[in-house]
Scaffold this motif. Structure first.
Motif, PDB file in Angstrom:
ATOM      1  N   GLY A 157       0.810  -1.217   0.000  1.00  0.00           N
ATOM      2  CA  GLY A 157       0.000   0.000   0.000  1.00  0.00           C
ATOM      3  C   GLY A 157       0.835   1.254   0.000  1.00  0.00           C
ATOM      4  N   MET A 171      -7.504  -6.239   0.735  1.00  0.00           N
ATOM      5  CA  MET A 171      -6.945  -4.985   1.257  1.00  0.00           C
ATOM      6  C   MET A 171      -7.267  -3.793   0.373  1.00  0.00           C
ATOM      7  N   LYS A 215      -8.350   3.719   4.189  1.00  0.00           N
ATOM      8  CA  LYS A 215      -6.952   4.118   4.342  1.00  0.00           C
ATOM      9  C   LYS A 215      -6.435   3.820   5.744  1.00  0.00           C
ATOM     10  N   GLN A 251      -7.586   1.637   7.959  1.00  0.00           N
ATOM     11  CA  GLN A 251      -7.458   0.197   8.187  1.00  0.00           C
ATOM     12  C   GLN A 251      -6.133  -0.318   7.623  1.00  0.00           C
ATOM     13  N   ARG A 252      -5.814   0.153   6.421  1.00  0.00           N
ATOM     14  CA  ARG A 252      -4.585  -0.309   5.778  1.00  0.00           C
ATOM     15  C   ARG A 252      -3.357   0.191   6.535  1.00  0.00           C
ATOM     16  N   ARG A 267      -0.079  -1.939   8.058  1.00  0.00           N
ATOM     17  CA  ARG A 267       1.320  -1.692   7.680  1.00  0.00           C
ATOM     18  C   ARG A 267       2.200  -1.634   8.923  1.00  0.00           C
TER      19      ARG A 267
END
Lengths: 325, 309
Positions: A55, A76, A81, A83-84, A88
């Protein structure tokens, strides 16, 4: 259980010269504890695929028009945004090629390591520092307690890459993506760093995607291999089988171009030509201009990734002949 | 570090002597005569002028005059103005704090607004807002500060009536706001552009990609990782900028009638008061040197790769 599955992933870049299709329908998967090596020359789309998973693609100019990236069963690409961002570093971590430029030059390594705990786990500065020292110990950095206040430029190349690894491991993620982790290092240090990475992977039962163009590194640590060319996977196979009998002329060319001791003195094999310009990929099989066995059909028809055995695939019209040779 | 600071402080001595000598010579070769000027248009007795010159030591050769000035300076005597009979030290003591206030005001405005605007523009490089910022900063660089001064005076004092056209009381902070903004204009434009370029460039750096990959919130990526690296070239510029702000104050103070060193130096130049001009200019030189030393030290704090020995 499948940890990560990439399905029919496409990535485009919108540039001034038109649309560059960097990744064209890539499929691969990694299980917990498994190592997938993604092999390919620069521009083959191996790093772009990794960045899409992570991402961290620059969008724009990048765009993902099609595909799914399933992490523990969830796509994904449809996540928010926020959540991602939380995935990470915590669940999926990445190790970059050049640790000197990938670490912030004006912040101490202790600060950069500690940031992981402070941001994701809400630890205090002090707790984070203690954790950082622990991490540095774990990746075998001598005198971690004294060196935690040092800056990246005060470490050697190998030590810096250990810090990158420590940073990726900080929150014990389920998946690690290593983008050419040893390319910038001395050969002796390369082996040490790879060994460390493999040990830690076993210890935490992590999935590992190892992006590289070094076939020597792959043979030792990978379980399976995906060979990429011009934004597509051209061959995928368990490591041993691929080394024994490649099913794609490109893979064969790569294997033949490894220097070998028993062929000392003879001219080294090289695949002729250059990788294609990604804004003008050849028709049919993208490898045909460089392929020693190219026929008419290769120039007009794109070969699908055909199943050529258990867990093996090859995108060559003549995979049978290639395997048989 | 201590040795470095000591060396830099010692280096100020030759610069100090050099700059005073240079300005002393310049005042000497300027046409006009401070003693003759006392009589204005009236005719004066040459004998009387000669006597006064002798009394003030102005008939001595240049080197001797300079020597007298220097020895006086080391005894804390900045000299005395010929026309007003005021000690130069008094003139400076009255005017300097005003200019200092004006300069600090302008400096803070430059830093805060410049970095903020530069950051906003740099994060959106080549988008519409970035182009607007680039256009207006270019305008600001092209327009001389006295034009900007008169323009602001016209707009904010005469048209809108928000402020008085000139500064009535140089002690009041509020009245210095407009002159400070005009003084800051040029530096503000430079700082904005410098920050913008630096931010846009660092945004593509590998360590920013790492910071994003670590799952840090956007605020933290920008505020901690991006900004600190981007400020390094800006700080370098700001060090030299303190000096040009003080020099620029001469013009701005004239427009807004601020009773600072700019006005003092202008009056002294008109009356060929050598000791006043030399005293003030030397003070500006020292402020400049100290500011650039502070900036160089700050530089090492911002960038750990720099070490002073």
């Amino acid at each position: 259980m499948t940890l990560l599955e990439v399905r029919d992933l496409h990535v485009d870049f919108h540039t001034r010269d038109g649309i560059v299709k960097a990744v064209n329908g890539v499929n691969y998967s990694v299980d917990a504890g498994e190592t997938l090596a993604v092999l390919g020359e620069s521009g083959s789309g191996k790093s772009v695929t990794a960045q899409a998973i992570m991402g961290i693609l620059d969008m724009p100019p990048g765009r993902i028009p099609k595909g799914e990236i399933l992490f523990q069963g969830e796509d994904m690409l449809t996540m928010s945004k926020e959540q991602r961002r939380k995935l990470r570093g915590a669940k999926i971590a990445m190790i970059f090629q050049d640790a000197l430029s990938s670490l912030n030059p004006v912040l101490s390594v202790g600060y950069q390591l500690g940031e992981m705990f402070r941001v994701h786990q809400g630890l205090s500065r002090k707790e984070a520092r203690a954790k950082s020292i622990e991490l540095m110990d774990r990746v075998n950095i001598p005198a971690a307690k004294d060196r935690v206040r040092d800056y990246p430029h005060q470490f050697s190349g190998g030590m810096r890459q250990r810090i990158m690894i420590a940073m990726a491991l900080a929150l014990e993620p389920d998946l690690i993506i290593a983008d050419e982790p040893t390319t910038a290092l001395d050969v002796t240090v390369q082996a040490q760093v790879m060994e460390l990475l493999a040990d830690l992977q076993r210890e935490f039962n992590m999935g590992l995607i190892l992006i590289t163009h070094d076939l020597g590194v792959v043979a030792d640590v990978a379980d399976k291999i995906a060979v990429m060319y011009a934004g597509r996977i051209v061959e995928t196979a368990p490591v041993k089988e691929l080394y024994k009998a490649p099913a794609h002329p490109y893979t064969r060319g790569l294997l033949d171009s490894i220097p070998r001791l028993d062929q000392k003195g003879r001219e080294l094999y090289a695949i002729q030509g250059l990788p294609p310009n990604m804004s003008r990929v050849p028709e049919g099989c993208a490898f045909h201009p460089r392929c020693p066995a190219a026929q008419d059909i290769c120039r007009s028809e794109l070969p699908p990734l055909a199943e050529v055995g258990a867990g093996r695939g090859s995108a060559c019209h003549f995979w049978k002949e290639t395997l048989g040779d | 570090m201590g040795r470095y600071v000591a060396r830099r402080l010692l280096q100020m001595i030759p610069v100090f002597i050099g700059s005073t000598l240079l300005i002393f010579c310049m005042m000497y070769v300027l046409p006009g005569d401070p003693v003759r000027a006392l009589w204005g248009e009236q005719s004066a007795d040459p004998a009387q002028i000669a006597a006064l010159k002798h009394q003030l030591g102005l008939d001595l050769p240049l080197w001797h005059q300079y020597w007298n000035y220097l020895t006086g300076l080391f005894q804390g005597d900045f000299g005395t103005q010929i026309a007003s009979q005021r000690p130069v030290a008094d003139v400076i003591a009255q005017a300097f704090p005003v200019t200092l206030r004006l300069t600090i005001f302008a400096f803070v405005f430059t830093v805060v607004a410049g970095v903020l605007l530069g950051l906003i523009a740099g994060l959106r490089a080549d988008k519409a807002l970035d182009r607007v910022v680039l256009f207006f900063t270019l305008l600001l660089i092209s327009v001389p500060s006295f034009v900007l001064g008169f323009l602001f005076q016209y707009l904010f004092a005469f048209k809108l009536g928000w402020v008085t056209p000139t500064v009535q009381d140089s002690e009041a902070w509020g009245q210095l706001l407009l002159p400070a903004i005009v003084l800051a204009g040029l530096s503000l434009a430079y700082v904005t552009r410098l920050t913008r370029t630096s931010v846009a460039e660092n945004l593509r750096a590998d360590y920013i990609r790492t910071a994003v990959a670590k799952g840090l919130p956007h605020r933290r990526v920008v505020g901690v990782h991006l900004l600190r690296n981007s400020l390094i070239p800006v700080v370098t510029f700001l060090g030299t900028d303190v000096g040009s702000l003080m020099a620029g104050a001469v013009v701005t103070e004239g427009i807004f009638n601020v009773q600072g060193i700019g006005n003092a130096i202008f009056e002294a130049l008109n009356r060929r008061e050598g000791s006043t001009v030399v005293g003030i200019v030397t003070l500006i030189v020292i402020v400049y040197l100290v500011a650039s030393l502070i900036v160089d030290l700050l530089y090492a704090v911002l960038d750990p790769r720099i070490r002073y020995a």
